[in-house]
Design a protein around this motif. Structure first.
Motif, PDB file in Angstrom:
ATOM      1  N   THR A  82      -1.089   9.471  -7.361  1.00 23.57           N
ATOM      2  CA  THR A  82      -2.111   8.632  -7.076  1.00 23.57           C
ATOM      3  C   THR A  82      -3.078   9.530  -6.525  1.00 23.57           C
ATOM      4  O   THR A  82      -4.364   9.304  -6.377  1.00 23.57           O
ATOM      5  N   LEU A  83      -2.405  10.448  -5.252  1.00 17.09           N
ATOM      6  CA  LEU A  83      -3.122  11.155  -4.530  1.00 17.09           C
ATOM      7  C   LEU A  83      -4.242  12.082  -5.285  1.00 17.09           C
ATOM      8  O   LEU A  83      -5.526  12.487  -5.468  1.00 17.09           O
ATOM      9  N   LEU A  84      -3.430  13.016  -6.137  1.00 11.99           N
ATOM     10  CA  LEU A  84      -4.255  14.031  -6.942  1.00 11.99           C
ATOM     11  C   LEU A  84      -4.918  13.310  -7.992  1.00 11.99           C
ATOM     12  O   LEU A  84      -6.131  13.869  -8.261  1.00 11.99           O
ATOM     13  N   GLY A  85      -4.334  12.127  -8.655  1.00 13.34           N
ATOM     14  CA  GLY A  85      -5.424  11.465  -9.761  1.00 13.34           C
ATOM     15  C   GLY A  85      -6.754  11.043  -9.055  1.00 13.34           C
ATOM     16  O   GLY A  85      -7.746  11.249  -9.652  1.00 13.34           O
ATOM     17  N   GLY A  86      -6.564  10.324  -8.026  1.00 15.56           N
ATOM     18  CA  GLY A  86      -7.711   9.721  -7.179  1.00 15.56           C
ATOM     19  C   GLY A  86      -8.767  10.809  -6.762  1.00 15.56           C
ATOM     20  O   GLY A  86      -9.879  10.869  -6.909  1.00 15.56           O
ATOM     21  N   PHE A  87      -8.029  12.014  -6.264  1.00 14.86           N
ATOM     22  CA  PHE A  87      -8.920  12.984  -5.747  1.00 14.86           C
ATOM     23  C   PHE A  87      -9.619  13.858  -6.731  1.00 14.86           C
ATOM     24  O   PHE A  87     -10.891  13.857  -6.804  1.00 14.86           O
ATOM     25  N   MET A 145       0.854  -1.285   0.143  1.00 14.50           N
ATOM     26  CA  MET A 145      -0.185  -0.081  -0.079  1.00 14.50           C
ATOM     27  C   MET A 145       0.830   1.280  -0.149  1.00 14.50           C
ATOM     28  O   MET A 145       0.587   2.215  -0.558  1.00 14.50           O
ATOM     29  N   LYS A 146       1.912   1.445   0.772  1.00 15.62           N
ATOM     30  CA  LYS A 146       2.755   2.241   0.760  1.00 15.62           C
ATOM     31  C   LYS A 146       3.326   2.752  -0.497  1.00 15.62           C
ATOM     32  O   LYS A 146       3.584   3.748  -0.619  1.00 15.62           O
ATOM     33  N   ARG A 147       3.580   1.632  -1.236  1.00 13.42           N
ATOM     34  CA  ARG A 147       4.434   1.845  -2.547  1.00 13.42           C
ATOM     35  C   ARG A 147       3.417   2.619  -3.498  1.00 13.42           C
ATOM     36  O   ARG A 147       3.696   3.165  -4.403  1.00 13.42           O
ATOM     37  N   LEU A 148       2.011   2.497  -3.200  1.00 15.48           N
ATOM     38  CA  LEU A 148       1.007   3.254  -4.354  1.00 15.48           C
ATOM     39  C   LEU A 148       0.721   4.650  -3.904  1.00 15.48           C
ATOM     40  O   LEU A 148       0.158   5.159  -4.714  1.00 15.48           O
ATOM     41  N   VAL A 149       1.379   5.013  -2.639  1.00 15.74           N
ATOM     42  CA  VAL A 149       1.021   6.371  -2.377  1.00 15.74           C
ATOM     43  C   VAL A 149       2.119   7.559  -2.880  1.00 15.74           C
ATOM     44  O   VAL A 149       3.151   7.261  -2.379  1.00 15.74           O
ATOM     45  N   ASN A 150       1.646   8.185  -3.744  1.00 15.29           N
ATOM     46  CA  ASN A 150       2.519   8.960  -4.106  1.00 15.29           C
ATOM     47  C   ASN A 150       1.698  10.469  -4.753  1.00 15.29           C
ATOM     48  O   ASN A 150       0.371  10.392  -4.966  1.00 15.29           O
ATOM     49  N   SER A 151       2.288  11.291  -4.975  1.00 20.93           N
ATOM     50  CA  SER A 151       1.520  12.740  -5.544  1.00 20.93           C
ATOM     51  C   SER A 151       0.542  12.227  -6.721  1.00 20.93           C
ATOM     52  O   SER A 151      -0.524  12.970  -6.631  1.00 20.93           O
TER      53      SER A 151
END
Length: 153
Positions: free
Chosen positions: A9-14, A1-7
């Motif tokens: 993925t956060l911006l795209g998901g939001f 999970m930590k591997r998928l958290v980057n800027s």
């Protein structure tokens, strides 16, 4: 999970989530409008823009997932809070002061918060983006935007 958290993925998901919520609301609102045969749906232009935003958001999200493992840099909370405050004030003043008065000022302040300091591109962005979007939305798409009080054109 930590591997998928980057800027990405956060911006795209939001932004993908925001686009889906806005699309849902636009379809819900347009279902309450009476249309004659042959009329275009009332939110067609907005829905097309939201579909484009959703596609771009999903592309950013997929890029972030494929890239993975890149650490997010330290967050600078000052500019982030200023941007949120700027957006809130812009939305609150939008109807009262009009699009062509508020949006150039908001774009100018946004650029200054983000660190753009060259005067020619700064003024070009602050004047060009609002005028271009105004012409696109009001003149070509015939969508009403709030006008400056006492000034109609």
């Amino acid at each position: 999970m930590k591997r998928l958290v980057n800027s990405d993925t956060l911006l795209g998901g939001f932004f993908a989530l925001a686009a889906v919520i806005l699309l849902r609301n636009s379809y819900h609102s347009s279902s309450n409008v009476f249309l004659l045969p042959g009329d275009a749906p009332p939110f067609l232009v907005a829905q097309l823009a939201l579909y484009a935003a959703l596609a771009l958001s999903l592309a950013i999200l997929i890029k972030g997932i494929l890239r993975g493992g890149v650490q997010i840099g330290e967050t600078r909370w000052g500019p982030a809070c200023l941007m949120v405050l700027l957006l809130v004030v812009t939305v609150l003043l939008f109807q009262a002061a009009g699009y062509l008065l508020i949006v150039p000022l908001a774009v100018l302040l946004c650029c200054l918060i983000l660190g753009y300091r060259k005067p020619v591109p700064l003024i070009g962005l602050a004047m060009g983006v609002p005028v271009a979007t105004y012409l696109l939305l009001v003149k070509f798409a015939a969508l009403p935007l709030p006008t400056i009080p006492g000034l109609e054109f």
